[in-house]
Design a protein around this motif. Structure first.
Motif, PDB file in Angstrom:
ATOM      1  N   LEU A  97      26.385  57.792  47.024  1.00  0.00           N
ATOM      2  CA  LEU A  97      27.294  56.107  47.042  1.00  0.00           C
ATOM      3  C   LEU A  97      26.359  55.364  46.998  1.00  0.00           C
ATOM      4  CD1 LEU A  97      29.026  56.989  50.643  1.00  0.00           C
ATOM      5  CD2 LEU A  97      30.154  57.347  48.425  1.00  0.00           C
ATOM      6  N   PHE A  98      26.633  53.627  45.897  1.00  0.00           N
ATOM      7  CA  PHE A  98      25.736  52.795  46.174  1.00  0.00           C
ATOM      8  C   PHE A  98      26.640  51.549  46.921  1.00  0.00           C
ATOM      9  CE2 PHE A  98      25.237  48.123  45.013  1.00  0.00           C
ATOM     10  CZ  PHE A  98      23.663  49.042  44.070  1.00  0.00           C
ATOM     11  N   PHE A  99      26.103  50.528  47.375  1.00  0.00           N
ATOM     12  CA  PHE A  99      26.465  49.617  48.603  1.00  0.00           C
ATOM     13  C   PHE A  99      25.533  48.605  48.036  1.00  0.00           C
ATOM     14  CE2 PHE A  99      27.747  52.971  51.678  1.00  0.00           C
ATOM     15  CZ  PHE A  99      28.437  52.825  51.525  1.00  0.00           C
ATOM     16  N   ALA A 169      30.485  53.314  43.903  1.00  0.00           N
ATOM     17  CA  ALA A 169      29.773  52.556  44.070  1.00  0.00           C
ATOM     18  C   ALA A 169      30.735  51.078  44.897  1.00  0.00           C
ATOM     19  CB  ALA A 169      29.288  51.729  42.935  1.00  0.00           C
ATOM     20  N   PHE A 170      30.271  50.234  45.683  1.00  0.00           N
ATOM     21  CA  PHE A 170      30.892  49.950  46.611  1.00  0.00           C
ATOM     22  C   PHE A 170      30.558  48.226  46.184  1.00  0.00           C
ATOM     23  CE2 PHE A 170      31.961  53.169  48.465  1.00  0.00           C
ATOM     24  CZ  PHE A 170      33.292  53.438  49.076  1.00  0.00           C
ATOM     25  N   ARG A 202      33.706  56.092  40.414  1.00  0.00           N
ATOM     26  CA  ARG A 202      34.518  55.259  40.869  1.00  0.00           C
ATOM     27  C   ARG A 202      33.873  54.127  41.585  1.00  0.00           C
ATOM     28  NH1 ARG A 202      38.643  57.807  45.669  1.00  0.00           N
ATOM     29  NH2 ARG A 202      40.350  56.577  45.284  1.00  0.00           N
ATOM     30  N   VAL A 203      34.544  52.954  40.831  1.00  0.00           N
ATOM     31  CA  VAL A 203      33.802  51.580  41.620  1.00  0.00           C
ATOM     32  C   VAL A 203      35.055  50.890  42.573  1.00  0.00           C
ATOM     33  CG1 VAL A 203      33.285  49.004  40.691  1.00  0.00           C
ATOM     34  CG2 VAL A 203      32.785  50.617  39.693  1.00  0.00           C
ATOM     35  N   PHE A 204      34.715  50.746  44.082  1.00  0.00           N
ATOM     36  CA  PHE A 204      35.796  49.980  44.962  1.00  0.00           C
ATOM     37  C   PHE A 204      34.745  48.647  44.401  1.00  0.00           C
ATOM     38  CE2 PHE A 204      35.681  54.285  45.803  1.00  0.00           C
ATOM     39  CZ  PHE A 204      37.233  54.066  46.362  1.00  0.00           C
ATOM     40  N   LEU A 205      35.944  46.999  44.669  1.00  0.00           N
ATOM     41  CA  LEU A 205      35.708  45.818  44.548  1.00  0.00           C
ATOM     42  C   LEU A 205      35.903  44.799  46.168  1.00  0.00           C
ATOM     43  CD1 LEU A 205      34.658  43.149  43.528  1.00  0.00           C
ATOM     44  CD2 LEU A 205      37.036  42.909  42.537  1.00  0.00           C
ATOM     45  N   ARG A 225      36.907  47.793  34.437  1.00  0.00           N
ATOM     46  CA  ARG A 225      35.410  48.482  34.641  1.00  0.00           C
ATOM     47  C   ARG A 225      35.774  49.209  36.449  1.00  0.00           C
ATOM     48  NH1 ARG A 225      33.205  51.647  31.493  1.00  0.00           N
ATOM     49  NH2 ARG A 225      31.013  51.604  33.201  1.00  0.00           N
ATOM     50  N   ILE A 226      36.568  48.447  37.517  1.00  0.00           N
ATOM     51  CA  ILE A 226      37.166  47.912  38.692  1.00  0.00           C
ATOM     52  C   ILE A 226      38.157  49.727  38.954  1.00  0.00           C
ATOM     53  CG2 ILE A 226      38.102  47.149  40.668  1.00  0.00           C
ATOM     54  CD1 ILE A 226      35.091  46.252  39.517  1.00  0.00           C
ATOM     55  N   ASN A 227      37.970  50.439  39.964  1.00  0.00           N
ATOM     56  CA  ASN A 227      38.912  51.445  40.206  1.00  0.00           C
ATOM     57  C   ASN A 227      39.602  51.080  41.020  1.00  0.00           C
ATOM     58  OD1 ASN A 227      36.022  52.806  38.946  1.00  0.00           O
ATOM     59  ND2 ASN A 227      38.118  53.754  38.389  1.00  0.00           N
ATOM     60  N   ASP A 228      39.544  50.664  42.078  1.00  0.00           N
ATOM     61  CA  ASP A 228      39.853  49.883  43.585  1.00  0.00           C
ATOM     62  C   ASP A 228      39.571  48.679  43.540  1.00  0.00           C
ATOM     63  OD1 ASP A 228      40.698  53.798  44.507  1.00  0.00           O
ATOM     64  OD2 ASP A 228      38.557  53.305  43.051  1.00  0.00           O
ATOM     65  N   ILE A 229      40.615  48.058  44.080  1.00  0.00           N
ATOM     66  CA  ILE A 229      39.881  46.646  45.258  1.00  0.00           C
ATOM     67  C   ILE A 229      40.617  46.743  46.728  1.00  0.00           C
ATOM     68  CG2 ILE A 229      40.476  44.352  45.095  1.00  0.00           C
ATOM     69  CD1 ILE A 229      40.987  44.428  42.273  1.00  0.00           C
ATOM     70  N   VAL A 230      39.819  46.856  47.242  1.00  0.00           N
ATOM     71  CA  VAL A 230      40.093  46.783  48.692  1.00  0.00           C
ATOM     72  C   VAL A 230      40.189  45.388  49.369  1.00  0.00           C
ATOM     73  CG1 VAL A 230      39.509  47.920  51.183  1.00  0.00           C
ATOM     74  CG2 VAL A 230      39.089  48.669  49.128  1.00  0.00           C
TER      75      VAL A 230
END
Length: 261
Positions: A97-99, A169-170, A202-205, A225-230
């Motif tokens: 993971l990356f934060f 990546a978060f 996978r990129v979580f925004l 470039r974004i897969n998920d938005i939280v």
């Protein structure tokens, strides 16, 4: 209470809540609504806030000027906790993971399960937090220290990140809009995130609702470039449609957790 002191207290309330109402402030300070209106008009002239019907919202530039990580760790905490709770199931044993250096990412790390993980981060706060976790293989991204954000940036950080590929990546951001994409206030911070986006499966925004529909100084990436938005609350129907059109999954505390990726 002197007007100057009252305005300082209004600024503190505004920074924590992002918006205020005339009636609530009048009741809080036990003064007339007309007195509060004069205070807000004066503060608008100083560029601190923007008046709206019945109250005011904080000017974007003020939030940027004040928003050191030291301050942000103690504000909008409930919003960040909600986002962290939504992110928790996506973090699974053996993940790499990356934060980023945001305080929202810090909250996600604080709340994540104690399982075997590899974590890359350029955040000094997250490094200090995860250094105490025996099961986590922590990889610190070095570089030039940006002290007000407790993070490392610059060419050294970017070159180092380019050597790695992560599962997830978060990333947070200063703003995002349908027309301008994901944006940041600081160009060097944006460059680090641009590198990570190119090296993540996978990129979580991770962004609270107040960041939507705005644009900041420099672009990080587009929504492709974004897969998920939280987020901390459900988004508008317009944003839901936009996300669906771009193949982005939306998550919030009311979403059922169904992860098939």
């Amino acid at each position: 209470m002197l007007a100057a002191l009252r305005k300082e207290k209004i600024k503190s309330i505004l920074f924590n809540q992002k918006e205020v109402s005339v009636s609530a402030l009048a009741a809080h300070f036990e003064v007339s609504e007309e007195t509060i209106r004069r205070d807000l008009t004066s503060m608008e002239g100083e560029g601190i806030l923007v008046r709206k019907h019945g109250g005011a919202i904080m000017a974007d530039k003020v939030l940027g000027d004040m928003a050191t990580n030291h301050l942000l760790h103690n504000v909008f905490v409930e919003n960040k906790e909600k986002i962290a709770a939504v992110c928790r199931p996506f973090i699974q044993a053996k993940d790499c993971l990356f934060f980023d250096s945001s305080t929202t990412a810090y909250q996600v790390c604080k709340d994540m399960p104690d399982v075997e993980l590899t974590v890359l981060t350029n955040s000094l706060s997250i490094m200090n937090l995860l250094a105490q976790r025996e099961k986590i293989n922590l990889i610190a991204v070095g570089g030039t220290m940006l002290k007000n954000k407790d993070c490392f940036i610059g060419r050294s950080a970017i070159n180092f990140l380019s050597l790695f590929h992560v599962d997830k990546a978060f990333l947070s951001c200063r703003s995002l809009s349908m027309t301008d994409g994901i944006t940041e206030a600081n160009e060097s911070i944006a460059e680090v995130k641009q590198t990570v986006v190119e090296h993540a499966n996978r990129v979580f925004l991770i962004a609270d609702y107040s960041k939507f529909g705005k644009a900041s100084f420099t672009r990080v990436c587009g929504f492709d470039r974004i897969n998920d938005i939280v987020t901390d609350k459900p988004l508008s129907p317009q944003w839901q449609t936009f996300a669906q059109e771009h193949g982005i999954r939306l998550w919030n505390p009311e979403s059922p957790f169904i992860d098939d990726v």
